[in-house]
Motif scaffolding. Structure first.
Motif, PDB file in Angstrom:
ATOM      1  N   ALA A 225     -14.548 -10.723 -11.301  1.00 22.79           N
ATOM      2  CA  ALA A 225     -14.024 -10.776  -9.941  1.00 22.79           C
ATOM      3  C   ALA A 225     -13.781  -9.365  -9.449  1.00 22.79           C
ATOM      4  CB  ALA A 225     -12.737 -11.589  -9.883  1.00 22.79           C
ATOM      5  N   THR A 226     -14.061  -9.141  -8.170  1.00 23.21           N
ATOM      6  CA  THR A 226     -13.880  -7.829  -7.571  1.00 23.21           C
ATOM      7  C   THR A 226     -12.773  -7.877  -6.531  1.00 23.21           C
ATOM      8  OG1 THR A 226     -15.606  -8.285  -5.927  1.00 23.21           O
ATOM      9  CG2 THR A 226     -16.273  -7.149  -7.961  1.00 23.21           C
ATOM     10  N   THR A 227     -12.140  -6.745  -6.314  1.00 21.37           N
ATOM     11  CA  THR A 227     -11.029  -6.619  -5.375  1.00 21.37           C
ATOM     12  C   THR A 227     -11.412  -5.675  -4.252  1.00 21.37           C
ATOM     13  OG1 THR A 227      -9.433  -7.003  -7.152  1.00 21.37           O
ATOM     14  CG2 THR A 227      -8.596  -5.977  -5.145  1.00 21.37           C
ATOM     15  N   SER A 228     -11.181  -6.105  -3.017  1.00 21.38           N
ATOM     16  CA  SER A 228     -11.510  -5.268  -1.874  1.00 21.38           C
ATOM     17  C   SER A 228     -10.479  -4.167  -1.703  1.00 21.38           C
ATOM     18  CB  SER A 228     -11.573  -6.121  -0.604  1.00 21.38           C
ATOM     19  OG  SER A 228     -10.260  -6.480  -0.180  1.00 21.38           O
ATOM     20  N   GLY A 229     -10.755  -3.244  -0.797  1.00 22.87           N
ATOM     21  CA  GLY A 229      -9.756  -2.258  -0.433  1.00 22.87           C
ATOM     22  C   GLY A 229      -8.628  -2.902   0.344  1.00 22.87           C
ATOM     23  N   LEU A 230      -7.498  -2.202   0.419  1.00 21.34           N
ATOM     24  CA  LEU A 230      -6.360  -2.696   1.180  1.00 21.34           C
ATOM     25  C   LEU A 230      -6.589  -2.462   2.671  1.00 21.34           C
ATOM     26  CD1 LEU A 230      -3.247  -1.551  -0.880  1.00 21.34           C
ATOM     27  CD2 LEU A 230      -3.796  -3.903  -0.232  1.00 21.34           C
ATOM     28  N   SER A 231      -6.362  -3.487   3.456  1.00 16.61           N
ATOM     29  CA  SER A 231      -6.451  -3.378   4.902  1.00 16.61           C
ATOM     30  C   SER A 231      -5.038  -3.362   5.475  1.00 16.61           C
ATOM     31  CB  SER A 231      -7.235  -4.564   5.475  1.00 16.61           C
ATOM     32  OG  SER A 231      -7.236  -4.540   6.891  1.00 16.61           O
TER      33      SER A 231
ATOM     34  N   GLY B 209      -2.697  -1.735   4.550  1.00 14.82           N
ATOM     35  CA  GLY B 209      -1.730  -1.529   3.483  1.00 14.82           C
ATOM     36  C   GLY B 209      -1.177  -2.789   2.871  1.00 14.82           C
ATOM     37  N   ASN B 210      -1.591  -3.972   3.380  1.00 12.89           N
ATOM     38  CA  ASN B 210      -0.960  -5.192   2.870  1.00 12.89           C
ATOM     39  C   ASN B 210      -1.888  -6.396   2.751  1.00 12.89           C
ATOM     40  OD1 ASN B 210      -1.309  -6.001   5.519  1.00 12.89           O
ATOM     41  ND2 ASN B 210       0.877  -6.027   6.018  1.00 12.89           N
ATOM     42  N   SER B 211      -3.187  -6.231   2.998  1.00 15.72           N
ATOM     43  CA  SER B 211      -4.106  -7.369   2.944  1.00 15.72           C
ATOM     44  C   SER B 211      -5.363  -6.983   2.168  1.00 15.72           C
ATOM     45  CB  SER B 211      -4.492  -7.821   4.358  1.00 15.72           C
ATOM     46  OG  SER B 211      -3.350  -8.240   5.086  1.00 15.72           O
ATOM     47  N   PHE B 212      -5.894  -7.935   1.398  1.00 14.60           N
ATOM     48  CA  PHE B 212      -7.113  -7.695   0.636  1.00 14.60           C
ATOM     49  C   PHE B 212      -7.672  -9.035   0.191  1.00 14.60           C
ATOM     50  CE2 PHE B 212      -3.722  -7.921  -2.464  1.00 14.60           C
ATOM     51  CZ  PHE B 212      -4.259  -8.602  -3.546  1.00 14.60           C
ATOM     52  N   SER B 213      -8.864  -8.997  -0.356  1.00 11.87           N
ATOM     53  CA  SER B 213      -9.482 -10.212  -0.876  1.00 11.87           C
ATOM     54  C   SER B 213      -9.973  -9.980  -2.290  1.00 11.87           C
ATOM     55  CB  SER B 213     -10.627 -10.676   0.019  1.00 11.87           C
ATOM     56  OG  SER B 213     -11.645  -9.696   0.079  1.00 11.87           O
TER      57      SER B 213
ATOM     58  N   GLY C 293       0.790  -1.217   0.000  1.00 10.47           N
ATOM     59  CA  GLY C 293       0.000   0.000   0.000  1.00 10.47           C
ATOM     60  C   GLY C 293       0.823   1.269   0.000  1.00 10.47           C
ATOM     61  N   GLY C 294       2.092   1.172   0.399  1.00  4.66           N
ATOM     62  CA  GLY C 294       2.958   2.342   0.403  1.00  4.66           C
ATOM     63  C   GLY C 294       3.269   2.872  -0.976  1.00  4.66           C
TER      64      GLY C 294
END
Length: 247
Positions: free
Chosen positions: A229-235, A237-241, A212-213
């Motif tokens: 397919a959809t992408t979630s926001g970054l949690s 800065g380093n995790s998403f689904s 995320g940086g």
């Protein structure tokens, strides 16, 4: 943007490894899989649409490492042939090479097939022989010394196996770092996407810091007005689904 496609893998090779004697009937009709750079990439800054990728891609720097972890998803198969891949890599977003390693979750004649691989596209990929099971925890990384030498590592921390491969590719541009769920392609185009439900990526880093940086581009997989397919926001800065929507 339209560029060459990624990951050229004969499906028959993967199925022979996983299914043994049952594979020849499948191999006769299976296309040659390709996991290539972005097939289509459009949209605004920090959010875009691709015909074959979902996830995050960082650009705007020189990238020498990328890493992430994920849990191998379970695919639901409904009788046809579908494909999906989950990987980390350098390049591919705007360049014609990708240095990558990851896992596969496919459906062959209605039956799930799981595998793992590495690839230095445009060279052909190599499948690892280890058994891959849904629910296995994977950690993957691609690093380079910046002068053409690459180290690709894929570890199944649930089953306790790991592979580290050292390869060379002096033409790599090192212009992007990705953590991606993909609909693989054949020579005729993007293949139907397996229903993998959802895959969660954690600990995503590039150049040793949170992905995320780098203000990475969040990518939705869509084609012809259909969201795949959809992408979630970054949690953090380093995790998403990434969530499956359509084949």
């Amino acid at each position: 943007m339209s560029v060459a496609r990624r990951r050229t893998l004969a499906v028959s090779t993967a199925l022979l490894t996983v299914l043994g004697a049952a594979a020849p009937a499948v191999a006769a009709t299976a296309p040659t899989l390709v996991q290539a750079p972005l097939a289509h990439h459009g949209g605004g800054l920090l959010h875009s649409t691709s015909g074959n990728w979902a996830g995050y891609a960082a650009t705007g720097s020189r990238f020498t490492s990328v890493s992430a972890s994920w849990v191998q998803p379970t695919v639901t198969c409904s009788g046809g042939n579908t494909w999906s891949s989950f990987w980390v890599g350098l390049d591919g977003d705007g360049s014609n090479s990708v240095e990558q390693t990851g896992t596969e979750a496919d459906c062959s004649n209605g039956s799930p097939v799981y595998s793992s691989w590495y690839e230095m596209y445009p060279a052909y990929p190599v499948n690892f022989s280890n058994t891959v099971r849904p629910g296995d925890h994977f950690t993957a990384s691609v690093t380079t010394n910046g002068s053409g030498s690459f180290t690709l590592t894929l570890s199944d921390t649930t089953a306790g196996w790991s592979h580290t491969v050292n390869k060379s590719l002096r033409s790599a541009s090192l212009a992007s770092a990705e953590v991606i769920a993909e609909a693989p392609s054949s020579s005729t185009g993007v293949l139907p996407l397996s229903d993998f439900h959802s895959v969660s990526f954690t600990g995503a880093t590039a150049n040793g810091q949170s992905l995320g940086g780098f203000s990475p581009d969040g990518i939705t997989m869509a084609s012809g007005g259909v969201t795949k397919a959809t992408t979630s926001g970054l949690s953090g800065g380093n995790s998403f689904s990434v969530t499956w929507k359509h084949s």
